[in-house]
Write a protein that holds these residues in place. Structure first.
Motif, PDB file in Angstrom:
ATOM      1  N   PRO A 164      47.489  63.731  28.429  1.00 49.75           N
ATOM      2  CA  PRO A 164      46.302  63.749  29.298  1.00 49.75           C
ATOM      3  C   PRO A 164      46.315  62.554  30.261  1.00 49.75           C
ATOM      4  CG  PRO A 164      45.713  64.106  26.996  1.00 49.75           C
ATOM      5  CD  PRO A 164      47.139  63.691  27.000  1.00 49.75           C
ATOM      6  N   ILE A 165      46.042  62.819  31.515  1.00 50.18           N
ATOM      7  CA  ILE A 165      46.085  61.771  32.537  1.00 50.18           C
ATOM      8  C   ILE A 165      44.778  61.787  33.318  1.00 50.18           C
ATOM      9  CG2 ILE A 165      47.195  61.007  34.673  1.00 50.18           C
ATOM     10  CD1 ILE A 165      49.815  62.069  33.605  1.00 50.18           C
ATOM     11  N   MET A 166      44.240  60.620  33.549  1.00 52.68           N
ATOM     12  CA  MET A 166      43.050  60.467  34.365  1.00 52.68           C
ATOM     13  C   MET A 166      43.469  60.193  35.807  1.00 52.68           C
ATOM     14  SD  MET A 166      39.971  57.681  34.012  1.00 52.68           S
ATOM     15  CE  MET A 166      39.707  58.141  32.306  1.00 52.68           C
ATOM     16  N   GLN A 167      43.078  61.048  36.706  1.00 54.50           N
ATOM     17  CA  GLN A 167      43.388  60.876  38.125  1.00 54.50           C
ATOM     18  C   GLN A 167      42.192  60.218  38.794  1.00 54.50           C
ATOM     19  OE1 GLN A 167      46.362  62.183  39.669  1.00 54.50           O
ATOM     20  NE2 GLN A 167      45.813  61.119  41.549  1.00 54.50           N
ATOM     21  N   SER A 168      42.371  58.998  39.270  1.00 54.78           N
ATOM     22  CA  SER A 168      41.235  58.288  39.854  1.00 54.78           C
ATOM     23  C   SER A 168      40.903  58.865  41.223  1.00 54.78           C
ATOM     24  CB  SER A 168      41.546  56.801  39.990  1.00 54.78           C
ATOM     25  OG  SER A 168      42.545  56.582  40.956  1.00 54.78           O
ATOM     26  N   PRO A 169      39.618  58.983  41.528  1.00 51.37           N
ATOM     27  CA  PRO A 169      39.242  59.418  42.876  1.00 51.37           C
ATOM     28  C   PRO A 169      39.434  58.282  43.868  1.00 51.37           C
ATOM     29  CG  PRO A 169      37.288  58.873  41.618  1.00 51.37           C
ATOM     30  CD  PRO A 169      38.449  58.740  40.668  1.00 51.37           C
ATOM     31  N   ALA A 170      39.693  58.618  45.095  1.00 51.29           N
ATOM     32  CA  ALA A 170      39.744  57.598  46.137  1.00 51.29           C
ATOM     33  C   ALA A 170      38.342  57.027  46.328  1.00 51.29           C
ATOM     34  CB  ALA A 170      40.261  58.207  47.438  1.00 51.29           C
ATOM     35  N   VAL A 171      38.253  55.714  46.519  1.00 50.22           N
ATOM     36  CA  VAL A 171      36.965  55.051  46.693  1.00 50.22           C
ATOM     37  C   VAL A 171      36.580  55.099  48.162  1.00 50.22           C
ATOM     38  CG1 VAL A 171      35.661  52.915  46.341  1.00 50.22           C
ATOM     39  CG2 VAL A 171      37.502  53.549  44.750  1.00 50.22           C
ATOM     40  N   SER A 172      35.344  55.431  48.449  1.00 46.86           N
ATOM     41  CA  SER A 172      34.895  55.550  49.834  1.00 46.86           C
ATOM     42  C   SER A 172      34.869  54.195  50.521  1.00 46.86           C
ATOM     43  CB  SER A 172      33.498  56.167  49.881  1.00 46.86           C
ATOM     44  OG  SER A 172      32.545  55.265  49.356  1.00 46.86           O
ATOM     45  N   ASP A 173      34.950  54.206  51.856  1.00 48.16           N
ATOM     46  CA  ASP A 173      34.913  52.964  52.630  1.00 48.16           C
ATOM     47  C   ASP A 173      33.611  52.200  52.393  1.00 48.16           C
ATOM     48  OD1 ASP A 173      37.370  53.514  53.629  1.00 48.16           O
ATOM     49  OD2 ASP A 173      36.687  54.120  55.628  1.00 48.16           O
ATOM     50  N   SER A 174      32.499  52.922  52.285  1.00 53.94           N
ATOM     51  CA  SER A 174      31.215  52.242  52.104  1.00 53.94           C
ATOM     52  C   SER A 174      31.161  51.516  50.766  1.00 53.94           C
ATOM     53  CB  SER A 174      30.066  53.245  52.204  1.00 53.94           C
ATOM     54  OG  SER A 174      30.180  54.248  51.198  1.00 53.94           O
ATOM     55  N   ASP A 175      31.781  52.092  49.721  1.00 53.19           N
ATOM     56  CA  ASP A 175      31.816  51.416  48.426  1.00 53.19           C
ATOM     57  C   ASP A 175      32.803  50.253  48.427  1.00 53.19           C
ATOM     58  OD1 ASP A 175      29.847  52.912  47.226  1.00 53.19           O
ATOM     59  OD2 ASP A 175      31.221  54.343  46.310  1.00 53.19           O
ATOM     60  N   VAL A 176      33.949  50.424  49.067  1.00 47.26           N
ATOM     61  CA  VAL A 176      34.917  49.329  49.159  1.00 47.26           C
ATOM     62  C   VAL A 176      34.294  48.133  49.877  1.00 47.26           C
ATOM     63  CG1 VAL A 176      37.126  48.595  50.162  1.00 47.26           C
ATOM     64  CG2 VAL A 176      36.944  50.821  49.039  1.00 47.26           C
ATOM     65  N   ASP A 177      33.428  48.396  50.824  1.00 48.34           N
ATOM     66  CA  ASP A 177      32.781  47.305  51.558  1.00 48.34           C
ATOM     67  C   ASP A 177      31.862  46.470  50.663  1.00 48.34           C
ATOM     68  OD1 ASP A 177      34.004  47.802  53.948  1.00 48.34           O
ATOM     69  OD2 ASP A 177      32.420  49.097  54.713  1.00 48.34           O
ATOM     70  N   LYS A 178      31.453  47.009  49.522  1.00 45.12           N
ATOM     71  CA  LYS A 178      30.630  46.241  48.587  1.00 45.12           C
ATOM     72  C   LYS A 178      31.466  45.338  47.681  1.00 45.12           C
ATOM     73  CE  LYS A 178      27.028  49.812  48.267  1.00 45.12           C
ATOM     74  NZ  LYS A 178      26.294  50.704  47.355  1.00 45.12           N
ATOM     75  N   LEU A 179      32.768  45.586  47.655  1.00 46.36           N
ATOM     76  CA  LEU A 179      33.655  44.879  46.733  1.00 46.36           C
ATOM     77  C   LEU A 179      33.883  43.441  47.188  1.00 46.36           C
ATOM     78  CD1 LEU A 179      35.365  45.425  44.178  1.00 46.36           C
ATOM     79  CD2 LEU A 179      37.255  46.037  45.711  1.00 46.36           C
ATOM     80  N   HIS A 180      33.825  42.504  46.241  1.00 48.11           N
ATOM     81  CA  HIS A 180      33.997  41.091  46.545  1.00 48.11           C
ATOM     82  C   HIS A 180      34.733  40.436  45.381  1.00 48.11           C
ATOM     83  CE1 HIS A 180      32.400  37.575  48.973  1.00 48.11           C
ATOM     84  NE2 HIS A 180      32.930  36.973  47.914  1.00 48.11           N
ATOM     85  N   LEU A 181      35.631  39.518  45.705  1.00 46.02           N
ATOM     86  CA  LEU A 181      36.384  38.824  44.668  1.00 46.02           C
ATOM     87  C   LEU A 181      35.491  37.860  43.898  1.00 46.02           C
ATOM     88  CD1 LEU A 181      39.096  38.158  43.317  1.00 46.02           C
ATOM     89  CD2 LEU A 181      39.491  36.467  45.135  1.00 46.02           C
ATOM     90  N   GLY A 182      35.501  37.974  42.574  1.00 40.35           N
ATOM     91  CA  GLY A 182      34.780  37.050  41.712  1.00 40.35           C
ATOM     92  C   GLY A 182      35.711  35.987  41.159  1.00 40.35           C
ATOM     93  N   TRP A 183      35.757  35.853  39.820  1.00 41.41           N
ATOM     94  CA  TRP A 183      36.657  34.877  39.206  1.00 41.41           C
ATOM     95  C   TRP A 183      37.151  35.434  37.887  1.00 41.41           C
ATOM     96  CZ3 TRP A 183      31.531  34.317  40.291  1.00 41.41           C
ATOM     97  CH2 TRP A 183      30.627  34.191  39.226  1.00 41.41           C
ATOM     98  N   ASN A 184      38.350  34.981  37.496  1.00 46.48           N
ATOM     99  CA  ASN A 184      39.029  35.603  36.367  1.00 46.48           C
ATOM    100  C   ASN A 184      38.864  34.816  35.070  1.00 46.48           C
ATOM    101  OD1 ASN A 184      41.086  33.561  36.218  1.00 46.48           O
ATOM    102  ND2 ASN A 184      42.188  34.568  37.888  1.00 46.48           N
ATOM    103  N   ILE A 185      39.550  35.286  34.058  1.00 47.16           N
ATOM    104  CA  ILE A 185      39.411  34.772  32.703  1.00 47.16           C
ATOM    105  C   ILE A 185      39.926  33.349  32.568  1.00 47.16           C
ATOM    106  CG2 ILE A 185      41.661  35.542  31.827  1.00 47.16           C
ATOM    107  CD1 ILE A 185      40.111  36.712  29.418  1.00 47.16           C
ATOM    108  N   GLY A 186      40.661  32.869  33.566  1.00 47.19           N
ATOM    109  CA  GLY A 186      41.163  31.501  33.529  1.00 47.19           C
ATOM    110  C   GLY A 186      40.090  30.444  33.640  1.00 47.19           C
ATOM    111  N   LEU A 187      38.854  30.829  34.001  1.00 46.17           N
ATOM    112  CA  LEU A 187      37.758  29.876  34.116  1.00 46.17           C
ATOM    113  C   LEU A 187      36.860  29.862  32.882  1.00 46.17           C
ATOM    114  CD1 LEU A 187      36.701  30.135  37.871  1.00 46.17           C
ATOM    115  CD2 LEU A 187      38.316  28.593  36.762  1.00 46.17           C
TER     116      LEU A 187
END
Length: 377
Positions: free
Chosen positions: A154-177
């Motif tokens: 069984p394989i999960m096929q991810s949907p493409a993310v819309s431009d409007s949703d990608v525009d909400k995406l912002h880099l946070g910080w990782n587990i190294g902190l």
């Protein structure tokens, strides 16, 4: 700006919440002075019912911004069904920031993205247009592994993310902190106990291949392939390679005595092991991270770690090369640790979080208007 962080409380694993909050607590005074940013903390407990969540949503809406940790909402079923999670976010009238503390750069929750103004990830794809591409099992590297290891389950096929949703995406910080890696880093930094010429282990690999990873056969095969290639090095080199769990102190002692340490992908690209390897001044080798951005960004190819092809075809060759070139190996290992230490000594987190604060101020002034693509760091 006054914000509140809604994080995992009793009944949930605490490590993720500590990783989220530690740099904020460490630099709380500086964030207030530089950005006039203050915050409080509220906890979600496992024994809360949907009514409790709704009351909390109304109460915290008085803040300028609400940061919601993703980890409590990763638990589907009792007590938080998916409908309750979305209702909780929908009931918050303040600017909403969702901190998705999942391990992968690509596992985005599309339904949550629709409900929030900013969506933070520990690491994001360097080419943002790649979010518009559908991948097998949601990531470029899992897509590669599914094809490479000829997986037919069984394989999960991810949907493409819309431009409007990608525009909400912002880099946070990782587990190294996280607090524990910081304490280990500072202890090892000030004592400076590691000597490359005293390391008795040539190649080190400890990573789980059973348990949860067996439910994702392509991850299991990726890790098993790394073990198989490392085992072949035992003919000429001293190798520690086992998926057996050992006490943490024992594991860290092994690292301080290792010249090279390998770190495979797991649920995501980056793990706490990466930072423990760097702190021990081992040469970190892992599948290439050239496809992503993360914070702190201490993963620079051939400067702070040695990248491997995703199919691991160059693993043995690179191990042989760096074992026979100790000066180059030590240079990269020390540069990685120095870059990690300098992230804290230069207080670079304050600048990273300032970018998030500035974006929230823009949203607040504009009434949570949609951002344009060139506004997203």
């Amino acid at each position: 700006m006054k914000a509140i962080f809604v994080i995992a409380g009793n009944g949930f694993p605490q490590y993720q919440a500590q990783t989220l909050m530690f740099p904020l607590l460490k630099y709380k005074r500086e964030l207030k002075q530089k950005y006039d940013f203050t915050f409080e903390v509220a906890e979600i407990h496992r024994d809360m019912d949907p009514t409790d969540l709704h009351v909390m949503a109304r109460t915290i809406s008085s803040y300028d911004a609400v940061f919601v940790q993703g980890r409590p909402f990763k638990v589907h079923g009792e007590p938080f069904t998916r409908e309750y999670i979305l209702e909780f976010l929908n009931a918050i009238s303040a600017t909403k920031v969702f901190f998705d503390d999942g391990d992968s750069s690509c596992h985005l929750d599309e339904k949550v993205m629709e409900k929030v103004d900013v969506y933070l990830k520990r690491q994001v794809l360097k080419e943002r247009s790649d979010y518009g591409t559908s991948h097998l099992e949601r990531t470029p590297w899992s897509d590669c592994f599914v094809r490479l290891y000829d997986y037919h389950g069984p394989i999960m096929q991810s949907p493409a993310v819309s431009d409007s949703d990608v525009d909400k995406l912002h880099l946070g910080w990782n587990i190294g902190l996280g607090r524990d890696t910081y304490q280990l880093l500072m202890k090892r930094h000030w004592w400076g106990i590691f000597k490359d010429n005293g390391r008795s282990i040539d190649v080190h690999l400890r990573a789980r291949i059973h348990g949860d990873f067996e439910t994702r056969a392509w991850i299991h095969e990726h890790r098993k392939s790394m073990y198989d290639k490392v085992h072949e090095l035992q003919v000429k080199h001293n190798v520690v390679s086992s998926d057996m769990r050992v006490p943490l102190a024992h594991y860290r002692k092994e690292l301080q005595n290792s010249a090279i340490a390998l770190s495979p992908f797991g649920w995501g690209e980056i793990s706490r092991n990466d930072f423990e390897i760097i702190i021990a001044e081992c040469l970190l080798m892992k599948p290439s991270l050239a496809h992503l951005r993360t914070e702190p960004n201490i993963f620079v190819e051939y400067e702070t770690y040695v990248p491997l092809e995703w199919d691991l075809s160059d693993l043995q060759e690179k191990c042989e090369y760096y074992l026979s070139h100790p000066e180059e190996r030590e240079r990269i290992a020390k540069a990685a640790k120095r870059r990690y230490v300098e992230y804290y000594s230069n207080k670079l987190f304050i600048r990273r979080f300032g970018e998030i604060v500035n974006r929230l101020c823009l949203l607040t002034e504009a009434g949570s208007r949609p951002t344009t693509r060139n506004e997203v760091p």
